[in-house]
Write an enzyme that holds these catalytic residues in place. Structure first.
Site, short mmCIF file in Angstrom:
data_model
loop_
_atom_site.label_atom_id
_atom_site.label_comp_id
_atom_site.label_asym_id
_atom_site.label_seq_id
_atom_site.Cartn_x
_atom_site.Cartn_y
_atom_site.Cartn_z
N TYR A 184 22.22 48.43 61.68
CA TYR A 184 22.61 47.05 61.34
C TYR A 184 21.48 46.34 60.61
O TYR A 184 21.68 45.67 59.61
CB TYR A 184 22.98 46.31 62.62
CG TYR A 184 23.68 44.98 62.37
CD1 TYR A 184 25.06 44.89 62.44
CD2 TYR A 184 22.95 43.83 62.06
CE1 TYR A 184 25.71 43.70 62.20
CE2 TYR A 184 23.59 42.63 61.81
CZ TYR A 184 24.97 42.56 61.89
OH TYR A 184 25.61 41.37 61.66
N PHE A 187 31.97 35.25 32.37
CA PHE A 187 33.00 36.17 32.87
C PHE A 187 34.00 35.36 33.71
O PHE A 187 33.65 34.32 34.26
CB PHE A 187 32.34 37.26 33.70
CG PHE A 187 33.31 38.29 34.20
CD1 PHE A 187 33.98 39.11 33.31
CD2 PHE A 187 33.57 38.43 35.56
CE1 PHE A 187 34.90 40.05 33.77
CE2 PHE A 187 34.47 39.38 36.02
CZ PHE A 187 35.14 40.19 35.12
N ASP A 188 35.25 35.87 33.85
CA ASP A 188 36.27 35.03 34.51
C ASP A 188 35.95 34.68 35.97
O ASP A 188 36.18 33.55 36.38
CB ASP A 188 37.70 35.59 34.34
CG ASP A 188 37.85 37.04 34.73
OD1 ASP A 188 36.89 37.59 35.29
OD2 ASP A 188 38.93 37.63 34.50
N ASP A 218 23.74 37.57 34.42
CA ASP A 218 24.91 38.22 35.00
C ASP A 218 24.83 39.66 34.46
O ASP A 218 25.10 39.92 33.29
CB ASP A 218 26.18 37.49 34.54
CG ASP A 218 27.45 38.12 35.11
OD1 ASP A 218 27.35 39.16 35.77
OD2 ASP A 218 28.54 37.57 34.86
N ALA A 233 26.03 42.92 35.10
CA ALA A 233 26.90 44.07 35.34
C ALA A 233 26.61 45.25 34.40
O ALA A 233 26.56 46.39 34.84
CB ALA A 233 28.36 43.65 35.21
N LYS A 268 29.74 48.50 37.96
CA LYS A 268 29.60 48.82 36.53
C LYS A 268 28.36 49.73 36.38
O LYS A 268 28.44 50.90 36.69
CB LYS A 268 29.46 47.54 35.68
CG LYS A 268 30.31 46.35 36.13
CD LYS A 268 31.77 46.53 36.00
CE LYS A 268 32.64 45.37 36.46
NZ LYS A 268 32.19 44.01 36.45
N HIS A 280 46.82 36.22 35.84
CA HIS A 280 47.04 37.52 35.19
C HIS A 280 47.26 38.68 36.16
O HIS A 280 47.93 39.63 35.85
CB HIS A 280 45.91 37.84 34.21
CG HIS A 280 44.54 37.86 34.82
ND1 HIS A 280 43.89 36.71 35.23
CD2 HIS A 280 43.70 38.88 35.11
CE1 HIS A 280 42.71 37.04 35.73
NE2 HIS A 280 42.57 38.34 35.67
C1 LIG Z 1 32.82 42.66 36.87
C2 LIG Z 1 31.99 41.52 36.52
C3 LIG Z 1 31.70 40.51 37.45
C4 LIG Z 1 32.32 40.47 38.84
O1 LIG Z 1 32.01 41.59 39.56
P1 LIG Z 1 33.00 42.22 40.65
O2 LIG Z 1 32.21 43.36 41.18
O3 LIG Z 1 34.24 42.65 39.93
O4 LIG Z 1 33.28 41.18 41.65
C5 LIG Z 1 30.88 39.47 37.05
N1 LIG Z 1 30.37 39.44 35.82
C6 LIG Z 1 30.62 40.39 34.89
C7 LIG Z 1 30.01 40.29 33.53
C8 LIG Z 1 31.44 41.45 35.20
O5 LIG Z 1 31.72 42.37 34.28
#
Ligand SMILES: *Cc1c(COP(=O)(O)O)cnc(C)c1O
Length: 458
Positions: free
Chosen positions: A72, A124-125, A215, A217, A258, A450
């Protein structure tokens, strides 16, 4: 004879996939209300819905799974992840989370409040969702070139420094918690940001006293593009480029699904101990104790190994090379795509393929359905359905581009699959003149519609 390119791996385990008939697909997509998210994966032959969590782990990552420490608190897996983050990005502090949006939730709970402004390059969304959910505003400062698919620009993810300066100089500092730089910029087509731009953003941020977060990813794909395209970095290793990129950041949010090549996971990296302490409170509330935060020990191990593999040139050459392979094949067939080709996906310009379809009939979604019917290939709409309604007026938002995104999972498909996808698209392109009507929405959720939207064929 010059030897052709070949992937730097061989395959040890395979998973059977099945093709279907057009007749079967016609029934399935109708039952799915023409929303490809509603299909079963067994009804799909080549699945290019997303590159998120869909990659193939290496033998070394699977070996790490067996070494996971499920304690843990203070698990060795936590320290493996901590060391990898320190070595690769240079951050002393980090918090594990179960995925990228969870990292956003924890970080934004700590520093974003109602009325705030968060400037960045095409958020990103989920990032935008988490900002707007807190009654704050995301301001897009991406360069104008990003919004024209035909312009060739090496760094279409770059921030426009004039747009950024305008936001920073016309708003009180207390209302700008940070600037967010998305690398690569997913929403503008997996387009990279240059180190020169990162440096300039950081310099401007410093004069206004505002932190910069990445951000992250697809940070490794971004580094690969820098090595190929930015003067002065040709001879750097990918790991050296990544270290240089992160010198200009105060922190990062990461979706490990990613570029850490795992099926689930995420984290926040940061320099500030004070921020780490504040964010730890939310991490414990939402994700779990700070040494696992929503991840199993084995998953943290695989993630640490994945970060190391994703920052090797040979891996990136084959990964980004496969995306380019599909893109070039599409171009050869005269399919209009976003240029230059991005790092993780090929974006098909649906308005150019279906120019006569009125905007109310969702050209990109229509094209996604047609591609599925043709070959059992699943892509995703990046257009008016995703853009959703304006939160205030409730009118549909129609973005400049209607795109069909074909996102390629990492190390999962062969180039024969890419040939198959391109040929399916070519067949659709040849009968585009006969596609005279699109789709009509019959059900939609009030936010992020979507995923669950339902359509009827017109
Ligand atoms: C996928 C993604 C996210 C969100 O990540 P999740 O693991 O899907 O929650 C945030 N920013 C970017 C640029 C992404 O491609």
């Amino acid at each position: 004879m010059n030897l052709p390119y070949a992937e730097p791996y061989k395959i040890k385990m395979v998973e059977q996939i099945y093709n279907s008939t057009r007749e079967q697909r016609e029934k399935w997509i109708k039952d799915a209300h023409y929303n490809l998210f509603n299909l079963r994966s067994s009804q799909v032959f080549v699945d290019l819905l997303t590159d998120s969590g869909t990659g193939a782990m290496s033998d070394k990552q699977w070996a790490e799974m067996m070494l996971g420490d499920e304690s843990y608190a203070g698990a060795s897996s936590y320290y493996k992840m901590k060391d990898a983050i320190k070595n690769i990005f240079g951050f002393d502090y980090f918090l594990p989370t179960h995925q990228g949006r969870a990292a956003e939730n924890v970080l934004f709970s700590t520093i974003v409040k109602a009325g705030d402004i968060v400037p960045g390059n095409s958020h990103f969304d989920t990032t935008k969702g988490h900002i707007e959910f807190r009654n704050a505003t995301a301001v897009d400062c991406t360069i104008d070139e990003a919004f024209d698919t035909t312009i060739d620009h090496p760094f279409k993810g770059n921030l426009d420094l004039n747009k950024l300066e305008h936001v920073l100089s016309t708003n009180p500092k207390e209302n700008i918690p940070f600037i967010i730089v998305t690398i690569t910029c997913n929403s503008s087509g997996g387009q990279p940001v240059s180190i020169a731009n990162m440096k300039a953003v950081k310099e401007m941020a410093l004069t206004y006293g505002i932190p910069v977060f990445y951000d992250s990813a697809r940070f490794a794909e971004n580094a690969y593009f820098i090595k190929l395209r930015e003067k002065g970095y040709e001879n750097y290793t990918i790991k050296e480029i990544v270290r240089e990129m992160y010198r200009y950041a105060d922190g990062m949010t990461m979706s490990s699904k990613k570029d850490a090549i795992v099926n689930m996971g995420g984290f926040i990296g940061m320099r500030s101990e004070e921020l780490f302490r504040k964010a730890s409170v939310y991490n414990i509330m939402f994700e779990g104790f700070i040494t696992y935060g929503g991840m199993s020990g084995r998953d943290m191990n695989a993630l640490a190994q994945g970060l190391n593999e994703a920052t090797e040139f040979e891996y990136l050459e084959s990964r980004v090379g496969q995306v380019e392979y599909l893109g070039k094949k599409c171009m050869e067939y005269g399919i209009p795509i976003q240029f230059p080709i991005g790092g993780h996906a090929v974006f098909v310009d649906a308005k150019k393929m279906l120019p006569r379809l009125p905007k109310e009939e969702f050209a990109a979604q229509t094209l996604a359905v047609e591609l599925y019917l043709e070959g059992g290939v699943r892509g995703v709409e990046i257009g008016a359905v995703l853009a959703d309604r304006d939160p205030k007026t409730r009118e549909n938002r129609y973005p400049a581009l209607e795109l069909l995104r074909l996102a390629i999972p990492r190390r999962t498909y062969t180039n024969n699959h890419m040939e198959y996808v391109a040929a399916s698209l070519k067949n659709v392109a040849e009968r585009c003149d006969n596609i005279k009507r699109g789709l009509k929405i019959v059900y939609e959720a009030p936010i992020m519609r979507h995923f669950t939207v339902e359509f009827e064929k017109l």
